[in-house]
Design a protein around this motif. Structure first.
Motif, short mmCIF file in Angstrom:
data_model
loop_
_atom_site.label_atom_id
_atom_site.label_comp_id
_atom_site.label_asym_id
_atom_site.label_seq_id
_atom_site.Cartn_x
_atom_site.Cartn_y
_atom_site.Cartn_z
N LEU A 215 0.84 -1.21 0.00
CA LEU A 215 0.00 0.00 0.00
C LEU A 215 0.87 1.25 0.00
O LEU A 215 0.64 2.18 -0.77
N PHE A 216 1.89 1.24 0.86
CA PHE A 216 2.73 2.44 0.99
C PHE A 216 3.58 2.67 -0.25
O PHE A 216 3.92 3.79 -0.57
N THR A 217 3.95 1.59 -0.96
CA THR A 217 4.79 1.79 -2.15
C THR A 217 3.94 2.11 -3.37
O THR A 217 4.48 2.25 -4.46
N GLY A 218 2.64 2.21 -3.22
CA GLY A 218 1.80 2.65 -4.33
C GLY A 218 1.10 1.53 -5.07
O GLY A 218 0.34 1.79 -5.99
N ASP A 219 1.38 0.25 -4.70
CA ASP A 219 0.64 -0.84 -5.33
C ASP A 219 -0.65 -1.06 -4.54
O ASP A 219 -0.80 -2.05 -3.83
N SER A 220 -1.58 -0.12 -4.72
CA SER A 220 -2.74 -0.12 -3.82
C SER A 220 -3.60 -1.37 -3.97
O SER A 220 -4.11 -1.89 -2.99
N ILE A 221 -3.76 -1.84 -5.22
CA ILE A 221 -4.66 -2.98 -5.42
C ILE A 221 -4.10 -4.22 -4.73
O ILE A 221 -4.78 -4.89 -3.96
N SER A 222 -2.81 -4.50 -4.98
CA SER A 222 -2.20 -5.66 -4.33
C SER A 222 -2.24 -5.52 -2.83
O SER A 222 -2.53 -6.47 -2.10
N GLY A 223 -1.95 -4.31 -2.35
CA GLY A 223 -1.96 -4.07 -0.91
C GLY A 223 -3.33 -4.35 -0.34
O GLY A 223 -3.46 -5.02 0.68
N ALA A 224 -4.37 -3.86 -1.03
CA ALA A 224 -5.73 -4.06 -0.54
C ALA A 224 -6.09 -5.55 -0.54
O ALA A 224 -6.67 -6.05 0.42
N LEU A 225 -5.70 -6.26 -1.61
CA LEU A 225 -5.99 -7.70 -1.67
C LEU A 225 -5.33 -8.44 -0.52
O LEU A 225 -5.94 -9.26 0.15
N ARG A 226 -4.04 -8.13 -0.29
CA ARG A 226 -3.31 -8.81 0.78
C ARG A 226 -3.91 -8.46 2.14
O ARG A 226 -3.99 -9.31 3.03
N LEU A 227 -4.33 -7.19 2.28
CA LEU A 227 -4.89 -6.75 3.55
C LEU A 227 -6.17 -7.51 3.85
O LEU A 227 -6.38 -8.00 4.97
N ILE A 228 -7.04 -7.61 2.84
CA ILE A 228 -8.31 -8.32 3.04
C ILE A 228 -8.04 -9.76 3.43
O ILE A 228 -8.63 -10.30 4.36
N GLU A 229 -7.09 -10.38 2.72
CA GLU A 229 -6.75 -11.76 3.03
C GLU A 229 -6.26 -11.91 4.47
O GLU A 229 -6.68 -12.81 5.20
N ALA A 230 -5.38 -10.98 4.88
CA ALA A 230 -4.82 -11.06 6.23
C ALA A 230 -5.91 -10.85 7.28
O ALA A 230 -5.94 -11.55 8.30
N VAL A 231 -6.82 -9.91 7.02
CA VAL A 231 -7.90 -9.65 7.97
C VAL A 231 -8.80 -10.88 8.09
O VAL A 231 -9.17 -11.30 9.19
N LEU A 232 -9.11 -11.51 6.94
CA LEU A 232 -9.95 -12.71 6.97
C LEU A 232 -9.28 -13.83 7.76
O LEU A 232 -9.93 -14.52 8.55
N VAL A 233 -7.97 -14.01 7.54
CA VAL A 233 -7.26 -15.06 8.27
C VAL A 233 -7.30 -14.76 9.77
O VAL A 233 -7.55 -15.65 10.59
N ALA A 234 -7.09 -13.48 10.11
CA ALA A 234 -7.13 -13.10 11.53
C ALA A 234 -8.50 -13.42 12.12
O ALA A 234 -8.61 -13.95 13.24
N PHE A 235 -9.56 -13.12 11.36
CA PHE A 235 -10.92 -13.42 11.83
C PHE A 235 -11.11 -14.92 11.99
O PHE A 235 -11.74 -15.37 12.96
N ALA A 236 -10.58 -15.70 11.04
CA ALA A 236 -10.74 -17.16 11.11
C ALA A 236 -10.10 -17.70 12.39
O ALA A 236 -10.68 -18.53 13.09
N ILE A 237 -8.89 -17.18 12.70
CA ILE A 237 -8.20 -17.63 13.90
C ILE A 237 -9.00 -17.23 15.15
O ILE A 237 -9.23 -18.04 16.05
N ALA A 238 -9.43 -15.97 15.16
CA ALA A 238 -10.19 -15.49 16.31
C ALA A 238 -11.47 -16.30 16.47
O ALA A 238 -11.85 -16.67 17.59
#
Lengths: 253, 152
Positions: A215-238
């Motif tokens: 996200l910070f380096t300007g690849d917003s789409i990839s950053g957003a995709l990875r972020l969503i994936e990470a948030v979902l995984v965090a939710f799955a664990i929780a």
């Protein structure tokens, strides 16, 4: 530039994304290599699930290539080797047979065995349980054993191509359940450190960091995709943790 | 925290990072260097704690220093800096934050949950901000140096 060469270069790009390379690195590498092989105009667009390349090989001869990427892992050594290969291609532009052979060599390099990977999970779990304050031998051994169990479990589920979220949910659920059961049986005197230690092997911490980095380096789409994936995984664990907690009445006591 | 506890944590940071390095399929010398980085990261974090109260600020400073370490190693070993940086910062990844967030959610303490979740998020943001800052400066410096060399 012939199709064989283009397809081989795309394979390098694909492997880089699949091995967890930064998106800007993939785009830059592909562009440089294609130019080294004499492309007049190169447009590369990569995200974590797709790479698209359009090359003008000679005047008005335009080729397109896109490839869909389904799974991303982390394979530092492979990124290293691919990166070195890209440097070489940019500098020397060797013949396509040589490039193909080099790619094969990278793919066939020595890997950690399943046992070693399972051990790594145990190492993480036991180290971090001590890190977070476990001092008793029972707790540390418990974390080690369950960490190894999680390692074996994720590896097998990976081979079965199970959904990643399901995998994380199941692991978190089982680990929490077992820990609370052992705690009830008075085999261990504290639960927090054991569970945190094991959850460290599942937590998408690096996923978050990678997402924010993109996200910070300007690849917003990839950053957003990875972020969503990470948030979902965090939710799955929780969710796994909470469900086991409710079933055993763990945190409610 | 007592000195022996701190020492134990630093040692465990080494082994924990090594485990993650193996999961990331890192090997040999690079695995060792990344693990040492992880150990240094946590030692720095604890040392800074003597002077600086704020955790996010300490996270940022450690992240910058470790990223510089990673950039230097990357130049020496001719590998991408990300290899070392991400791994060496593993001890700082707030796994405990996630656990306690879920724990508060489970016990229905929404205020504590929101607080913990937000602090976990801000720590992660500080971590990546440090990584990106150093990467951007390193990229700028190396391209500035190479264009100057081409002119000369």
């Amino acid at each position: 530039m012939n199709n064989r060469l283009l397809s081989c270069i795309m394979r390098i790009g694909r492997l880089m994304v699949e091995s967890g390379a930064e998106i800007y690195r993939v785009e830059e590498s592909l562009e440089r290599v294609l130019r080294a092989y004499g492309a007049k105009e190169v447009n590369v667009f990569a995200i974590t699930s797709n790479i698209m390349v359009s090359v003008e090989c000679e005047e008005y001869v335009i080729k397109n290539y896109s490839c869909r990427i389904r799974s991303i892992g982390n394979h530092v050594e492979r990124v290293d080797r691919l990166n070195a290969l890209v440097r070489r291609l940019t500098a020397e532009a060797p013949a396509v047979e040589i490039v193909e052979a080099e790619v094969e060599k990278i793919l066939s390099m020595k890997e950690y065995s399943d046992n070693e990977i399972a051990f790594a999970h145990g190492l993480i779990a036991s180290s971090f349980s001590v890190f977070f304050g476990a001092r008793g031998v029972e707790e540390i051994v418990m974390a080690l054993l369950m960490g190894v169990g999680v390692g074996v479990c994720t590896r097998q589920l990976e081979k079965l191509r199970a959904n990643r979220l399901l995998d994380r949910f199941l692991c978190a659920f089982l680990v929490t359940l077992l820990t609370f059961v052992f705690w009830r049986m008075k085999l261990v005197s504290s639960v927090d450190e054991i569970i945190i230690g094991i959850l460290m092997t599942l937590v998408p911490g690096c996923g978050f960091t990678n997402a924010l980095r993109d996200l910070f380096t300007g690849d917003s789409i990839s950053g957003a995709l990875r972020l969503i994936e990470a948030v979902l995984v965090a939710f799955a664990i929780a969710a796994g943790y909470v469900l086991a907690g409710v079933l055993t009445g763990g945190a409610l006591l | 925290m007592s000195f022996s506890d701190a020492l134990l944590q630093v040692i465990m940071a080494f082994f924990g990072t090594m485990g993650f390095g193996m999961l990331f399929r890192s090997r040999g010398k690079k695995l060792l260097l990344a693990s040492l980085g992880g150990m240094a990261a946590w030692a720095l974090f604890l040392l800074l704690g003597l002077r600086i109260e704020s955790e996010p600020a300490r996270y940022f400073i450690v992240s910058v220093i470790i990223s510089i370490y990673a950039e230097v190693l990357a130049r020496v070993c001719k590998t991408p800096a990300g290899t070392f940086g991400i791994l060496s910062l593993v001890p700082l990844v707030p796994g405990g934050g996630l656990y306690y967030s879920a724990d508060y959610a489970l016990s229905g303490d929404m205020q504590a949950f929101a607080e913990k979740a937000l602090s976990t998020l801000s720590l992660t943001a500080m971590l990546s901000l440090g990584i990106v800052l150093v990467a951007a400066v390193a990229k700028f410096l190396s391209s500035a140096l190479s264009s100057r060399r081409n002119q000369a």
